[in-house]
Scaffold this active site. Structure first.
Site, mmCIF file in Angstrom:
data_model
loop_
_atom_site.group_PDB
_atom_site.id
_atom_site.type_symbol
_atom_site.label_atom_id
_atom_site.label_comp_id
_atom_site.label_asym_id
_atom_site.label_seq_id
_atom_site.Cartn_x
_atom_site.Cartn_y
_atom_site.Cartn_z
ATOM 1 C CB THR A 23 -0.944 -0.003 1.222
ATOM 2 O OG1 THR A 23 -1.778 -1.156 1.163
ATOM 3 C CG2 THR A 23 -1.817 1.236 1.241
ATOM 4 C CB SER A 68 2.270 -7.830 1.741
ATOM 5 O OG SER A 68 1.002 -7.723 2.356
ATOM 6 C CB THR A 117 -0.201 -3.453 6.306
ATOM 7 O OG1 THR A 117 -1.398 -3.397 5.536
ATOM 8 C CG2 THR A 117 0.481 -2.096 6.304
ATOM 9 C CG ASP A 118 -3.212 -7.364 3.564
ATOM 10 O OD1 ASP A 118 -3.618 -6.570 4.434
ATOM 11 O OD2 ASP A 118 -3.784 -7.516 2.470
#
Length: 375
Positions: free
Chosen positions: A63, A108, A141-142
């Site tokens: 992101t 990610s 971030t995932d």
């Protein structure tokens, strides 16, 4: 008489020219002394820049490298390159000598074992150089916490490694990426960050890769260390207030220098009316290890336990974790007798990372349980 007046006029003019030349402004004419002072100041400025830490930014996408019109949830991740990320935060040049390198540029969810090995080896090589003081990894971030924990277990250096991301794309209103990246560079360049293992920096918080996890789908304060707490905060200055006691980085037994692949480890999820067939499917698909995200204290239903025991008898290592989000999964009862291991306080996704690395060294369940108790 006229001759005397003429001579006086010439003398007066000469004196006037001399006086005017001496009174030129410093901007118009700089004396040798002033030039020397200017060169000294310039030299001091250059020396100050050379005194800044050298930080390498390794970009993987996510992101923080995403683009949209103004939306914070509808965007394409992994679009912006590392040089654009750096150019967007020129203030970083005041706190570090920064350069970038693009490792991959993906969301990610598409970070795989091959990418983990590539990134880990690159971080290790860069940190082995005396010219690099710290590493920042930009990441979606995932699965950020998984990559951070992998680096925490495999990089043999006490130099700071900081993994950073954002919850909003670079084009969104109030994008959080620039601030997070600036703070990550600041932490990576801090002497106080040495020896603390891989760190995660978002939302003005500093967390250990061992304890942090994503807790909210969209909020900017999603990364939390709820059970163990953050290890530091950023409020212009950097403040560390907790220490990490688990093994990591230079004290880790795990090495990826000679690895070109990692063993397959799958995660299964416990729920009412689950069965044993998921274990059978994982074994058939080639799993060398299975992490079970059980209810409560890593509990398995009778049916799931039968599948887990069958998997163990076929040489597959099974580790019990929990779907609750917090707490320690303990070794107890029939689970110990059947070699169903406990993840301690690691969530399922991090238990998978540790189990993959453990299986590169041993398949002894007692030794693997020791790893989960130590790391």
């Amino acid at each position: 008489m006229k001759t005397q007046r003429f001579l006086l006029l010439i003398l007066f003019t000469a004196l006037l020219l001399v006086f005017t030349g001496c009174s030129q402004s410093p901007e118009a004419k700089e004396s040798p002394k002033e030039k020397a002072q200017t060169q000294k100041v310039s030299s001091a400025s250059a020396s100050k820049k050379n005194d800044l830490p050298t930080i390498k930014i390794l970009a993987t996408g996510g992101t923080i490298a995403g683009k949209s019109k103004t939306s914070t949830t509808e965007y394409k991740a992994g679009v912006v390159g590392v040089e654009s990320l750096i150019e967007a935060v020129p203030e970083m040049k005041d706190i570090a000598n920064v350069s970038g390198e693009q490792v991959v540029n993906v969301g990610s969810t598409n970070i795989d074992n091959k990418t983990l090995l590539k990134l880990g080896k690159r971080v290790s090589k860069l940190l082995s150089s005396k010219d690099v003081n710290g590493i920042v990894v930009t990441h979606g971030t995932d699965t950020l916490e998984e990559t951070a924990y992998f680096l925490n277990l495999t990089v043999k250096s006490d130099k700071p490694i900081v993994v950073v991301g954002s919850m909003r794309p670079s084009t969104a209103i109030s994008a959080d990426g620039p601030s997070n990246l600036y703070n990550a560079v600041k932490v990576a360049g801090a002497h106080e960050a040495k020896g603390k293992g891989t760190l995660v920096v978002l939302n003005d918080r500093i967390a250990s890769a061992r304890y942090v996890t994503k807790t909210n789908t969209t909020a900017t304060d999603t990364f939390k260390s709820e059970e163990m707490g953050y290890i530091g905060t950023i409020a212009d200055d950097i403040y560390f207030h907790n220490e990490i006691t688990r093994k990591h980085t230079k004290d880790s037994e795990f090495s990826i220098s000679s690895l070109d692949k990692l063993p397959q480890v799958d995660i299964l999820y416990g729920y009412q009316n689950d069965g044993s067939y998921l274990f059978d499917a994982a074994v058939k698909a080639g799993a060398k290890g299975i992490v079970f995200a059980g209810s409560g204290n890593g509990s398995l239903s009778d049916a799931a336990e039968k599948g887990a025991v069958r998997a163990v008898k076929k040489g597959v290592t099974v580790v019990r974790s929990t779907r609750t989000g917090d707490g320690v999964v303990t070794s107890n009862g029939d689970y110990v007798k059947n070699d169903l291991l406990a993840s301690n306080s690691l969530n399922p996704q991090k238990a998978r990372i540790l189990l993959m690395l453990a299986l590169t060294k041993t398949d002894d369940p007692r030794k693997i349980q020791d790893y989960f108790n130590e790391y």
